[in-house]
Design an enzyme around this catalytic site. Sequence first.
Site, PDB file in Angstrom:
ATOM      1  N   THR A  53      31.334   5.828 -12.041  1.00 25.88           N
ATOM      2  CA  THR A  53      30.035   6.497 -12.024  1.00 25.88           C
ATOM      3  C   THR A  53      28.997   5.565 -12.613  1.00 25.88           C
ATOM      4  OG1 THR A  53      28.959   8.592 -12.455  1.00 25.88           O
ATOM      5  CG2 THR A  53      30.052   7.570 -14.318  1.00 25.88           C
TER       6      THR A  53
ATOM      7  N   GLY B  41      23.523   2.264  -6.917  1.00 23.83           N
ATOM      8  CA  GLY B  41      24.229   2.886  -5.800  1.00 23.83           C
ATOM      9  C   GLY B  41      24.364   1.970  -4.598  1.00 23.83           C
TER      10      GLY B  41
ATOM     11  N   CYS C 149      27.205  -0.872  -6.353  1.00 24.88           N
ATOM     12  CA  CYS C 149      28.499  -0.465  -6.907  1.00 24.88           C
ATOM     13  C   CYS C 149      29.193   0.518  -5.969  1.00 24.88           C
ATOM     14  CB  CYS C 149      28.282   0.176  -8.285  1.00 24.88           C
ATOM     15  SG  CYS C 149      29.807   0.810  -9.017  1.00 24.88           S
TER      16      CYS C 149
ATOM     17  N   THR D  49      29.517   4.255  -7.081  1.00 24.83           N
ATOM     18  CA  THR D  49      28.273   4.966  -7.370  1.00 24.83           C
ATOM     19  C   THR D  49      27.613   5.357  -6.058  1.00 24.83           C
ATOM     20  OG1 THR D  49      27.972   3.664  -9.392  1.00 24.83           O
ATOM     21  CG2 THR D  49      26.021   4.761  -8.515  1.00 24.83           C
TER      22      THR D  49
END
Length: 178
Positions: free
Chosen positions: A7, A162, A165, A168
């Site tokens: 996350t 986002g 990664c 994410t």
Amino acid sequence: MEQYHGTTIVSVRRGNQVALGGDGQVTLGNIVMKGSARKVRAIYDGKVLVGFAGATADAFSLLDRFEAKLQKHQGNLLRSAVDLAKDWRTDRALRHLEAMLIVADREATLVITGNGDVLDPEGGIAAIGSGGSYAQSAAKALMENTDLAPRDVVEKSLRIAGELCIYTNTNFVIETLE
């Protein structure tokens, strides 16, 4: 047994405003199990923001314990964080929990780790999780080069994380305090 993980959580503080946001992806190994998890919350009657990264069940356990510490210490963020970190470090069962927390109120932002650390981040920016480094770098650049509000900095930082990664996504939950 494989753990749920991955996350990005980021917090930005500017002036009398603080924002804390996170993405919604929960990953088990290389499989996305859920894309809309809520890893950021306002607690203690909306006076404290908390975001968590790491093993999901562990993070929820720590969140419950942190809320209890806030009640015990009448909302004192630092005392509650230190008390949780002390328990986390010394308790045999808690010692094995794999998660991290960012907590914030109107005065402070803190990162709490399982090593017993309670860190006050520099520059009003904190980030944890698999995409934390990307989000923190983006937030730092935005804070130094724009006048964006903390909420906007958090959103743009999460979007960049986002895109970089794989753990994410771009389904964000962002909470603010003013």
